[in-house]
Design an enzyme around this catalytic site. Sequence first.
Site, PDB file in Angstrom:
ATOM      1  N   ASN A   8      -0.747   2.385  -1.009  1.00 37.42           N
ATOM      2  CA  ASN A   8      -0.579   3.741  -0.473  1.00 37.42           C
ATOM      3  C   ASN A   8      -1.089   4.725  -1.527  1.00 37.42           C
ATOM      4  OD1 ASN A   8       0.300   6.207   0.474  1.00 37.42           O
ATOM      5  ND2 ASN A   8       2.500   5.758   0.279  1.00 37.42           N
ATOM      6  N   LYS A  10      -1.265   7.804  -1.364  1.00 41.37           N
ATOM      7  CA  LYS A  10      -0.579   9.112  -1.265  1.00 41.37           C
ATOM      8  C   LYS A  10      -1.634  10.232  -1.316  1.00 41.37           C
ATOM      9  CE  LYS A  10       3.532   7.094  -3.231  1.00 41.37           C
ATOM     10  NZ  LYS A  10       4.815   7.318  -3.833  1.00 41.37           N
ATOM     11  N   HIS A  93       7.912   7.053   5.687  1.00 38.84           N
ATOM     12  CA  HIS A  93       7.974   6.972   4.217  1.00 38.84           C
ATOM     13  C   HIS A  93       9.047   7.946   3.721  1.00 38.84           C
ATOM     14  CE1 HIS A  93       6.889   7.271   0.009  1.00 38.84           C
ATOM     15  NE2 HIS A  93       6.222   6.129   0.154  1.00 38.84           N
ATOM     16  N   GLU A  95       9.124   9.903   1.346  1.00 40.42           N
ATOM     17  CA  GLU A  95       8.639  11.244   0.982  1.00 40.42           C
ATOM     18  C   GLU A  95       8.517  12.126   2.221  1.00 40.42           C
ATOM     19  OE1 GLU A  95       5.253   9.953  -1.326  1.00 40.42           O
ATOM     20  OE2 GLU A  95       6.635   9.156  -2.830  1.00 40.42           O
ATOM     21  N   GLU A 165      12.037   0.075   1.015  1.00 36.54           N
ATOM     22  CA  GLU A 165      11.660   0.889  -0.138  1.00 36.54           C
ATOM     23  C   GLU A 165      12.863   1.717  -0.602  1.00 36.54           C
ATOM     24  OE1 GLU A 165       7.194   1.421  -0.528  1.00 36.54           O
ATOM     25  OE2 GLU A 165       7.939   3.151   0.538  1.00 36.54           O
ATOM     26  N   GLY A 171       8.427   5.147  -7.692  1.00 33.79           N
ATOM     27  CA  GLY A 171       7.834   5.939  -8.777  1.00 33.79           C
ATOM     28  C   GLY A 171       8.711   6.076 -10.011  1.00 33.79           C
ATOM     29  N   SER A 211       7.936   0.809  -7.186  1.00 35.57           N
ATOM     30  CA  SER A 211       7.578   0.483  -8.574  1.00 35.57           C
ATOM     31  C   SER A 211       7.027  -0.933  -8.764  1.00 35.57           C
ATOM     32  CB  SER A 211       8.772   0.717  -9.514  1.00 35.57           C
ATOM     33  OG  SER A 211       9.051   2.101  -9.601  1.00 35.57           O
TER      34      SER A 211
HETATM   35  C1  PEP Z   1       5.622   4.191  -2.259  1.00 38.24           C
HETATM   36  O1  PEP Z   1       5.635   5.404  -2.388  1.00 38.24           O
HETATM   37  O2  PEP Z   1       5.516   3.669  -1.135  1.00 38.24           O
HETATM   38  C2  PEP Z   1       5.748   3.383  -3.457  1.00 38.24           C
HETATM   39  C3  PEP Z   1       6.111   2.138  -3.317  1.00 38.24           C
HETATM   40  O3  PEP Z   1       5.498   4.016  -4.632  1.00 38.24           O
HETATM   41  P1  PEP Z   1       5.554   3.381  -6.099  1.00 38.24           P
HETATM   42  O4  PEP Z   1       4.886   2.025  -6.038  1.00 38.24           O
HETATM   43  O5  PEP Z   1       4.792   4.342  -6.958  1.00 38.24           O
HETATM   44  O6  PEP Z   1       6.973   3.266  -6.483  1.00 38.24           O
END
Ligand code: PEP
Length: 249
Positions: A8, A10, A93, A95, A165, A171, A211
């Site tokens: 992703n 983003k 997601h 976010e 997630e 992040g 992460s």
């Molecule tokens: C995400 O935003 O879907 C995600 C998994 O981000 P990160 O790998 O940066 O934690």
Amino acid sequence: MKKLIIGNLKMNTKPSEFKNYAMTLATKVKGTKNDVVVCPPFTHLHLAGELLEHSKVEFGAQNISDEEKGAFTGEVSASMIKDSGATYTIIGHSERRGKYKETDRLINKKIKTALANGLKVVLCVGENLQTRTAKQATAFVKKQLDEDLKGIYENELDSVAIAYEPIWAIGTGKVPTNKDITKMMETIRNEIEYLYSAKAKEKLTVLYGGSVNLSNYKKILANDTVNGVLVGGACLDVENFAIMCKETY
Ligand code: PEP
């Protein structure tokens, strides 16, 4: 075992930068047994369609409109995304749930719109730290699944992958223990059995996201309950992302 590896991007990369990204990824992952998907910003989707057409890499959107067409300024419809050659869309997601206040009701409508337009869905679920600390994580995720999948038929689940997630892991560099990941993968599968059937549970694709990076991906993907990963920050480096995609698990 074959895994589904999704990047992703983003709101990162300009179309000109994505061109190099897509071509490098396509070259590097040739021959991998895994399924590889990249989700760039909307503005790159038609370019992705041209660049990735004959490659192993599929691509998708990070979000879609819940509406089909019309006076919805700034929105992008499922049929527009599909027309680019995209096969996937991420929906729900954290976010979008957090920053853009997307509700389970809206997410449910988006899933229906995506499926009606022939897109595969990656539905993101997961709890925040407060909910985990209060030992409410499993109840929270189950409720998200119940509401997000309301009215979705069992045969449509073939086109839906669930990405667990945990918000506190996105992040942050923090990752749940392998035991905690396994527990949540089982919770999700059991809820699908409860909502649908044992067959639906068996066929379900469940991913982990939060992460995932070069130093932990092998351990996470070696877990047989994990069918794949959703990678955010660590997929921005195409060389590193390709390494994760190429591995045999
Ligand atoms: C995400 O935003 O879907 C995600 C998994 O981000 P990160 O790998 O940066 O934690």
